[in-house]
Design an enzyme around this catalytic site. Structure first.
Site, short mmCIF file in Angstrom:
data_model
loop_
_atom_site.label_atom_id
_atom_site.label_comp_id
_atom_site.label_asym_id
_atom_site.label_seq_id
_atom_site.Cartn_x
_atom_site.Cartn_y
_atom_site.Cartn_z
N TYR A 50 18.23 30.14 9.20
CA TYR A 50 17.18 30.95 9.82
C TYR A 50 17.23 30.89 11.35
O TYR A 50 17.46 29.82 11.92
CB TYR A 50 15.80 30.44 9.41
CG TYR A 50 15.42 30.73 7.98
CD1 TYR A 50 15.22 32.04 7.54
CD2 TYR A 50 15.23 29.70 7.08
CE1 TYR A 50 14.85 32.30 6.22
CE2 TYR A 50 14.85 29.94 5.77
CZ TYR A 50 14.67 31.24 5.34
OH TYR A 50 14.31 31.50 4.06
N ARG A 98 -10.65 0.82 14.80
CA ARG A 98 -10.57 1.72 13.67
C ARG A 98 -11.71 1.35 12.73
O ARG A 98 -12.72 2.01 12.69
CB ARG A 98 -9.20 1.51 13.00
CG ARG A 98 -8.48 2.75 12.63
CD ARG A 98 -7.02 2.50 12.25
NE ARG A 98 -6.76 1.27 11.52
CZ ARG A 98 -5.59 0.97 10.94
NH1 ARG A 98 -4.58 1.82 11.02
NH2 ARG A 98 -5.41 -0.16 10.29
N LYS A 124 0.84 -1.21 0.00
CA LYS A 124 0.00 0.00 0.00
C LYS A 124 0.87 1.26 0.00
O LYS A 124 2.07 1.18 0.33
CB LYS A 124 -0.91 -0.02 1.22
CG LYS A 124 -0.17 0.12 2.53
CD LYS A 124 -1.13 0.02 3.73
CE LYS A 124 -0.38 0.17 5.02
NZ LYS A 124 -0.84 -0.75 6.06
N MET A 153 13.54 25.20 3.35
CA MET A 153 12.65 24.55 2.38
C MET A 153 13.41 23.62 1.43
O MET A 153 12.98 22.50 1.16
CB MET A 153 11.88 25.61 1.58
CG MET A 153 10.79 25.01 0.71
SD MET A 153 9.86 26.23 -0.22
CE MET A 153 8.95 27.05 1.07
C1 PLP Z 1 -0.23 -1.82 6.62
C2 PLP Z 1 -0.93 -3.05 7.04
C3 PLP Z 1 -0.23 -4.23 7.31
C4 PLP Z 1 1.28 -4.32 7.36
O1 PLP Z 1 1.72 -3.97 8.65
P1 PLP Z 1 3.28 -3.92 8.98
O2 PLP Z 1 3.36 -3.50 10.39
O3 PLP Z 1 3.86 -2.88 8.06
O4 PLP Z 1 3.82 -5.26 8.69
C5 PLP Z 1 -0.97 -5.37 7.57
N1 PLP Z 1 -2.32 -5.33 7.58
C6 PLP Z 1 -3.02 -4.22 7.35
C7 PLP Z 1 -4.50 -4.26 7.40
C8 PLP Z 1 -2.36 -3.03 7.08
O5 PLP Z 1 -3.05 -1.92 6.85
#
Ligand code: PLP
Length: 375
Positions: free
Chosen positions: A269, A137, A38, A317
């Site tokens: 800065y 969640r 993802k 920046m």
């Molecule tokens: C991102 C995610 C994972 C992976 O988790 P890691 O801690 O990066 O291994 C597994 N399951 C779901 C539902 C996720 O959103």
């Protein structure tokens, strides 16, 4: 994405991602964990990572949005693809069948929309049900199972494939009892599903649980951060569990200028750094516009010619300053590493995350927004 305004490049070592997949496959027992890619593969490049992991034996891939799944299909990816966030908009529902995407589902409204669409389909859509066992969640609960069974049985072109839940504390050795409570709740959900005649496969393990909770491996596991070389147990007594993982992202940029800073002079800065004695500084082409956070001001180090150099004063920046006092032959145009680098001075993702006040996940996602080079 191509960014014209910066000099920062994330270098991705795909062979290390393959190595990490092999480490996780061996740990998982079952052989082929689901590869979580993802958010553009945690900033490492969706299509490139999917391709090498398919070559390494991964059969199922988990992206975030349905849109990301469709984009992955567009690269010719032919393996099973899950969208962890599930369908949100109309176009995403339609794409589930057309692009062959397994959605994570977490509400009855989503089932209603699938029920409206499924009759017009020629093919059966496999779906995953997401259960909340303690993350609070998204997800159905144990109490929802009878209604879920009824709804799923009424559909012809939607079939339950897997059930999933996500652990809130698998990377915290002191929170084992919370992991155990989630696992117990998930087991109760699975028993109820089975009792109502809903066959399924199940997964609950993330990277930390693949490495540290073999009792939770179940039918599949979902490997994320460890694929990219982040050790989920870094800084804990279980750190050795992730010792074979290799970071895959390094981030480099260029030095723009090298000059002296006399005792009493300040740099950047706010004049937050004043040289206590004569110093030499290099001005580096990296700043918060390149996702090199301003919170790294006065805290981070970079790797230059195999050595550590500290960031002096505020990160701007598109620039910041590092202390190169006493180093020979440092010139404008030289490469300098914000993450990774050569030899002893190499910056680990965990160190950079600590200076930044965050976790490796965020470091990878943000620095991965820069242009990338694959090696
Ligand atoms: C991102 C995610 C994972 C992976 O988790 P890691 O801690 O990066 O291994 C597994 N399951 C779901 C539902 C996720 O959103």
């Amino acid at each position: 994405m191509s960014i014209l305004y910066n000099k920062v490049t994330a270098v991705i070592e795909l062979a290390n991602i393959v190595h990490n997949y092999q480490v996780l496959s061996a740990a998982s027992g079952s052989g082929a964990p689901i590869a979580v890619i993802k958010a553009d593969a945690y900033g490492h490049g969706l299509s490139q990572v999917a391709q090498v992991l398919a070559g390494a034996g991964a059969e199922t891939f988990a992206v975030g949005t349905v849109e990301e799944a469709v984009a992955l299909r567009g690269t010719g990816h032919a393996h099973r693809v899950i969208a962890l966030l599930g369908p949100v908009e109309d176009a995403e529902y339609a794409a589930l069948w057309s692009a062959g995407v397994i959605p994570f589902l977490h509400t009855f409204e989503q089932l209603d929309r699938l029920a409206q669409l499924e009759k017009a389909q020629d093919e059966v859509l496999p779906v995953a049900l997401k259960f909340d066992t303690g993350m609070r969640r998204l997800g159905f609960t144990l109490a929802d199972v009878p209604a879920l069974a009824e709804r799923l049985k009424a559909m012809k072109n939607v079939r339950l494939d897997m059930v999933s839940s996500h652990l809130a504390t698998a990377d915290e050795p002191e929170a084992f009892s919370y992991v155990a409570a989630q696992a117990e709740e998930f087991a109760a959900i699975r028993r109820e599903l089975a009792a109502l005649g809903l066959a399924h496969t199940a997964n609950i393990a993330n990277s930390a649980a693949i490495l540290g909770h073999p009792d939770l491996h179940l039918d599949q596991q979902r490997a994320g951060i460890a694929l990219y070389g982040g050790n989920p147990f870094h800084g804990t007594e279980r750190e050795a569990l992730g010792r074979d993982l290799k970071p895959a992202m390094s981030v480099k940029t260029k030095i723009l200028s090298v000059h002296g800073l006399r005792a009493g002079q300040s740099v950047s800065y706010g004049c937050t750094y004043t040289a206590p004695e004569d110093k030499t500084v290099a001005i580096v082409a990296a700043g918060y516009a390149d996702a090199y956070s301003r919170s790294l001001s006065g805290k981070a180090q970079m790797c230059l010619k195999g050595r550590r150099v500290p960031v002096l004063g505020r990160v701007c920046m598109q620039m910041c300053a590092v202390d190169v006092t006493g180093m020979e032959g440092v010139r404008a145009g030289d490469d300098i590493w914000l993450l990774g680098g050569d030899g002893e001075g190499r910056i680990t993702p965990e160190e950079l995350a600590a200076w930044w006040g965050t976790i490796t996940y965020e470091v990878f996602c943000l620095l991965g927004l820069n242009k990338r080079e694959f090696v």
